[in-house]
Design a protein around this motif. Structure first.
Motif, PDB file in Angstrom:
ATOM      1  N   SER A 263      40.213  33.897  55.603  1.00 37.32           N
ATOM      2  CA  SER A 263      40.991  34.261  56.774  1.00 37.32           C
ATOM      3  C   SER A 263      42.457  34.413  56.422  1.00 37.32           C
ATOM      4  O   SER A 263      42.933  33.854  55.430  1.00 37.32           O
ATOM      5  CB  SER A 263      40.860  33.183  57.857  1.00 37.32           C
TER       6      SER A 263
ATOM      7  N   LEU B 175      45.799  45.538  58.569  1.00 38.67           N
ATOM      8  CA  LEU B 175      45.674  44.247  57.918  1.00 38.67           C
ATOM      9  C   LEU B 175      44.568  44.372  56.889  1.00 38.67           C
ATOM     10  O   LEU B 175      43.547  45.022  57.165  1.00 38.67           O
ATOM     11  CB  LEU B 175      45.309  43.148  58.924  1.00 38.67           C
TER      12      LEU B 175
ATOM     13  N   TRP C  60      44.414  48.257  63.784  1.00 41.48           N
ATOM     14  CA  TRP C  60      44.592  47.390  64.949  1.00 41.48           C
ATOM     15  C   TRP C  60      43.362  47.393  65.852  1.00 41.48           C
ATOM     16  O   TRP C  60      42.874  46.354  66.281  1.00 41.48           O
ATOM     17  CB  TRP C  60      45.815  47.828  65.737  1.00 41.48           C
TER      18      TRP C  60
ATOM     19  N   SER D  93      37.168  42.111  59.463  1.00 43.09           N
ATOM     20  CA  SER D  93      37.285  42.094  60.923  1.00 43.09           C
ATOM     21  C   SER D  93      38.626  41.465  61.295  1.00 43.09           C
ATOM     22  O   SER D  93      39.289  40.865  60.441  1.00 43.09           O
ATOM     23  CB  SER D  93      36.135  41.310  61.552  1.00 43.09           C
ATOM     24  N   ARG D  94      39.014  41.611  62.551  1.00 45.65           N
ATOM     25  CA  ARG D  94      40.276  41.008  62.979  1.00 45.65           C
ATOM     26  C   ARG D  94      40.175  40.548  64.418  1.00 45.65           C
ATOM     27  O   ARG D  94      39.420  41.124  65.220  1.00 45.65           O
ATOM     28  CB  ARG D  94      41.451  41.966  62.777  1.00 45.65           C
TER      29      ARG D  94
ATOM     30  N   ASN E 228      42.800  40.149  67.259  1.00 49.86           N
ATOM     31  CA  ASN E 228      44.192  40.454  67.591  1.00 49.86           C
ATOM     32  C   ASN E 228      44.840  39.388  68.464  1.00 49.86           C
ATOM     33  O   ASN E 228      46.054  39.206  68.432  1.00 49.86           O
ATOM     34  CB  ASN E 228      44.283  41.813  68.267  1.00 49.86           C
TER      35      ASN E 228
ATOM     36  N   ASN F  46      46.010  37.187  65.887  1.00 51.53           N
ATOM     37  CA  ASN F  46      46.697  37.850  64.762  1.00 51.53           C
ATOM     38  C   ASN F  46      46.096  37.431  63.430  1.00 51.53           C
ATOM     39  O   ASN F  46      46.814  37.104  62.474  1.00 51.53           O
ATOM     40  CB  ASN F  46      48.202  37.539  64.782  1.00 51.53           C
ATOM     41  N   THR F  47      44.795  37.444  63.381  1.00 53.10           N
ATOM     42  CA  THR F  47      44.073  36.964  62.209  1.00 53.10           C
ATOM     43  C   THR F  47      43.096  38.025  61.721  1.00 53.10           C
ATOM     44  O   THR F  47      42.435  38.687  62.526  1.00 53.10           O
ATOM     45  CB  THR F  47      43.319  35.665  62.545  1.00 53.10           C
ATOM     46  N   VAL F  48      43.017  38.153  60.422  1.00 52.25           N
ATOM     47  CA  VAL F  48      42.054  39.049  59.794  1.00 52.25           C
ATOM     48  C   VAL F  48      41.111  38.210  58.945  1.00 52.25           C
ATOM     49  O   VAL F  48      41.511  37.194  58.372  1.00 52.25           O
ATOM     50  CB  VAL F  48      42.756  40.127  58.947  1.00 52.25           C
ATOM     51  N   TYR F  49      39.857  38.629  58.905  1.00 55.37           N
ATOM     52  CA  TYR F  49      38.821  37.903  58.178  1.00 55.37           C
ATOM     53  C   TYR F  49      38.171  38.825  57.154  1.00 55.37           C
ATOM     54  O   TYR F  49      38.106  40.039  57.344  1.00 55.37           O
ATOM     55  CB  TYR F  49      37.741  37.404  59.146  1.00 55.37           C
TER      56      TYR F  49
ATOM     57  N   CYS G   9      46.009  38.483  51.274  1.00 55.95           N
ATOM     58  CA  CYS G   9      46.126  39.205  52.524  1.00 55.95           C
ATOM     59  C   CYS G   9      47.340  40.125  52.441  1.00 55.95           C
ATOM     60  O   CYS G   9      48.329  39.796  51.759  1.00 55.95           O
ATOM     61  CB  CYS G   9      46.296  38.207  53.662  1.00 55.95           C
TER      62      CYS G   9
ATOM     63  N   THR H  63      49.639  43.450  54.707  1.00 50.66           N
ATOM     64  CA  THR H  63      49.797  44.266  55.892  1.00 50.66           C
ATOM     65  C   THR H  63      50.841  45.340  55.654  1.00 50.66           C
ATOM     66  O   THR H  63      51.689  45.198  54.763  1.00 50.66           O
ATOM     67  CB  THR H  63      50.171  43.407  57.118  1.00 50.66           C
TER      68      THR H  63
END
Length: 122
Positions: free
Chosen positions: A21, A38, A57, A75-76, A78, A81-84, A100, A102
């Motif tokens: 994450s 992201l 987004w 995946s994210r 919003n 504000n986390t991306v996996y 990570c 962006t």
């Protein structure tokens, strides 16, 4: 400013799964987050950092490196504000520090997280 905090790395056996994450924050990120991707890059020992996956987004646009297609899913969330990055069928070639990232372009990082180590044992 943009802060990216990567978490979730660890040691996993070949064939196993792991989910990492990244939480994003900062005034600059909040300003541009709806226009920025992201994503994740990785760097194995002795190799250059390489693109792994990215997501827009809305989640409607995703990009994957050929080496992880069909095995990794990005995946994210919003609201957080986390991306996996869900990583399945891991093998020794996936051993690396995962970063990570962006920015406005999916495969070019404008900002980096500190990295999280993923080690796949055979």
């Amino acid at each position: 400013q943009v802060q990216l905090v990567d978490t979730g790395g660890g040691l996993v056996q070949a064939g196993g799964s792991l989910k990492i994450s990244c939480a994003a924050s900062g005034d600059t990120f909040r300003t541009y987050r709806m226009r920025w991707f992201l994503g994740w890059f990785r760097q194995a020992p002795g190799k250059e950092r390489e693109f792994v996956a990215a997501i827009s987004w809305s989640g409607s646009i995703t990009h994957y490196a050929d080496s992880v297609k069909g095995r990794f899913t990005i995946s994210r969330d919003n609201a957080k504000n986390t991306v996996y990055l869900q990583m399945n069928s891991l093998n020794s070639d996936d051993t690396a520090v995962y970063y990570c990232a962006t920015g406005p372009v999916a495969t070019i990082a404008g900002y980096w997280g500190q990295g999280t180590q993923v080690t796949v044992s055979s």
